[in-house]
Enzyme design. Structure first.
Site, mmCIF file in Angstrom:
data_model
loop_
_atom_site.group_PDB
_atom_site.id
_atom_site.type_symbol
_atom_site.label_atom_id
_atom_site.label_comp_id
_atom_site.label_asym_id
_atom_site.label_seq_id
_atom_site.Cartn_x
_atom_site.Cartn_y
_atom_site.Cartn_z
ATOM 1 N N ASP A 169 -83.362 2.434 69.809
ATOM 2 C CA ASP A 169 -81.980 2.436 70.275
ATOM 3 C C ASP A 169 -80.999 2.296 69.108
ATOM 4 O O ASP A 169 -80.040 3.072 68.987
ATOM 5 C CB ASP A 169 -81.763 1.289 71.267
ATOM 6 C CG ASP A 169 -81.703 1.767 72.707
ATOM 7 O OD1 ASP A 169 -80.975 2.734 72.967
ATOM 8 O OD2 ASP A 169 -82.378 1.187 73.556
ATOM 9 N N TYR A 170 -81.219 1.305 68.263
ATOM 10 C CA TYR A 170 -80.294 1.091 67.144
ATOM 11 C C TYR A 170 -80.367 2.239 66.138
ATOM 12 O O TYR A 170 -79.338 2.668 65.595
ATOM 13 C CB TYR A 170 -80.598 -0.240 66.456
ATOM 14 C CG TYR A 170 -79.918 -1.416 67.114
ATOM 15 C CD1 TYR A 170 -78.544 -1.603 67.005
ATOM 16 C CD2 TYR A 170 -80.645 -2.349 67.842
ATOM 17 C CE1 TYR A 170 -77.907 -2.672 67.603
ATOM 18 C CE2 TYR A 170 -80.019 -3.430 68.453
ATOM 19 C CZ TYR A 170 -78.649 -3.586 68.324
ATOM 20 O OH TYR A 170 -78.026 -4.646 68.928
#
Length: 398
Positions: A169-170
């Site tokens: 996600d990051y």
């Protein structure tokens, strides 16, 4: 003081990380980020702990910083019409709904481009907007699994282990921010108009797998879990110290290993054929790693660090967040800042990153309260009257 992205307006209609984090990164450099949230509940991140004693999400306090919050129910026709009006005045929309969701609401990229052909829309999902798996639901763990990272993480005799934080996600958020800047350059410098960016969590992970695919393609090697040691480098490990900490020493190269051998009081290792060259140390990796590990267990982490620094051998302790908060290097570089959160007050957070000499960023405000900027955005930006805003609120549209 003006920031480098002043004048750039981003509509953040994402949840969790991949889309909102990109907006947060650009907001740190001056972009106006309007966070569009569901009335009543708001972004999913508001409900994820840990929470401070008042029940405020500390995770949201970091990832919501610098944004303006408006409430809007995109599932309703009036909400969709209002969003299209917002999008006419925006440069970028970031979203990470299940593929096809925006099209079902009549606010997909093609529809938005009819009103604003210069609009950039970035779309993040686990499997991307195309392909046979596009409709599968998924989260970060699926991204690292399908992307090939989970298979490599851990020890060979144990099940795969997730990295300590959310990675896909990051990482996708970072690629997302990069894609936005590329698309803006294409639009504004080359006058190329808007475009749509297709981001997949698994693809962000796949892109950073080092030599894994070429080694399989040419050598048939299926890379597996190696733990903290590497087959192509030694000595290298995260060794336990006498005081129960863990420390990493990187001294595999022929220029570094002699320094290490002398630093641990074992200069005779340089005359041992097993360790005389880089290739020899790799071939006898277990033996040299065990020697260094035994030495580390006899000394504290602080002592080891001092010895290695003096010998110019790369070394680092496995820092906890308590170590980070107390470290003078972090303090000297101002890597930790205090942000005035509107709900809980001053809160330490990671500073703006990356660092630019001429155009540094800044956090202008803490994470907003839900709907805090409804009047500013709907009234000031869109010109709606107080009565119109009240009616939208009364009908549950905002």
């Amino acid at each position: 003081m003006p920031l480098p992205l002043d004048g750039l307006r981003i509509l953040d209609i994402g949840t969790r990380i991949a889309a909102p984090f990109a907006a947060t990164l650009l907001g740190d450099f001056g972009a106006e980020v309007i966070k569009v949230e569901l009335p009543g509940s708001g972004d999913f991140m508001r409900g994820i702990g840990p929470f401070d004693p008042t029940g405020h999400s500390l995770w949201w306090a970091v990832e919501g910083r610098g944004k303006k919050s408006v409430t809007l129910d995109l599932r309703t026709p009036r909400g969709q019409a209002l969003f299209r009006t917002l999008a006419r005045r925006a440069d970028v929309v970031v979203e990470n709904f299940q593929p096809g969701t925006l099209e079902g609401w009549g606010i997909g990229p093609e529809a938005l481009a009819e009103d604003n052909p210069d609009l950039i829309v970035t779309r993040a999902s686990v499997y991307g907007q195309t392909g046979p798996y596009r409709d599968r639901p998924g989260l970060d763990r699926n991204g690292i699994g399908f992307g090939g990272l989970l298979y490599l993480t851990g020890y060979p005799d144990r099940p795969p282990v997730r990295p300590g934080i959310i990675i896909s996600d990051y990482l996708t958020g970072v690629f997302n921010a990069l894609a936005i800047m590329i698309a803006l350059y294409h639009r504004d410098v080359h006058r190329g108009g808007g475009q749509t960016v297709d981001l997949a969590l698994y693809a962000s992970v796949f892109r950073i797998l080092e030599h894994t695919l070429p080694a399989y393609d040419r050598l048939g090697v299926v890379r597996g879990r190696e733990g903290n040691r590497l087959k192509n480098s030694a000595p290298l490990d995260n060794w336990e110290t006498a005081d129960g900490q863990f420390i990493c020493i990187v001294a595999a190269g022929d220029g570094l290993f002699p320094r290490l051998a002398r630093a641990i009081g074992r200069p005779e290792l340089l005359d041992d054929a097993r360790f005389a060259t880089f290739k020899a140390r790799v071939a006898n990796g277990e033996a040299i790693n065990d020697i260094v590990g035994a030495w580390c267990r006899q000394h504290t982490a602080a002592a080891i660090e001092a010895i290695m620094v003096a010998a110019e051998v790369p070394v680092s302790r496995a820092y906890s967040i308590a170590d980070i908060a107390a470290d003078p290097h972090y303090a000297a570089r101002e890597d930790i800042i205090t942000v005035d959160d509107p709900v809980i007050g001053p809160l330490r957070q990671p500073a703006v990153y990356p660092r630019l000499s001429a155009t540094p960023g800044a956090v202008r405000s803490g994470a907003p309260r839900l709907g805090e900027h409804n009047e500013e955005v709907y009234g000031g930006l869109l010109g709606l009257s107080g009565e119109e805003i009240a009616a939208l609120r009364r009908d549950g549209v905002i």
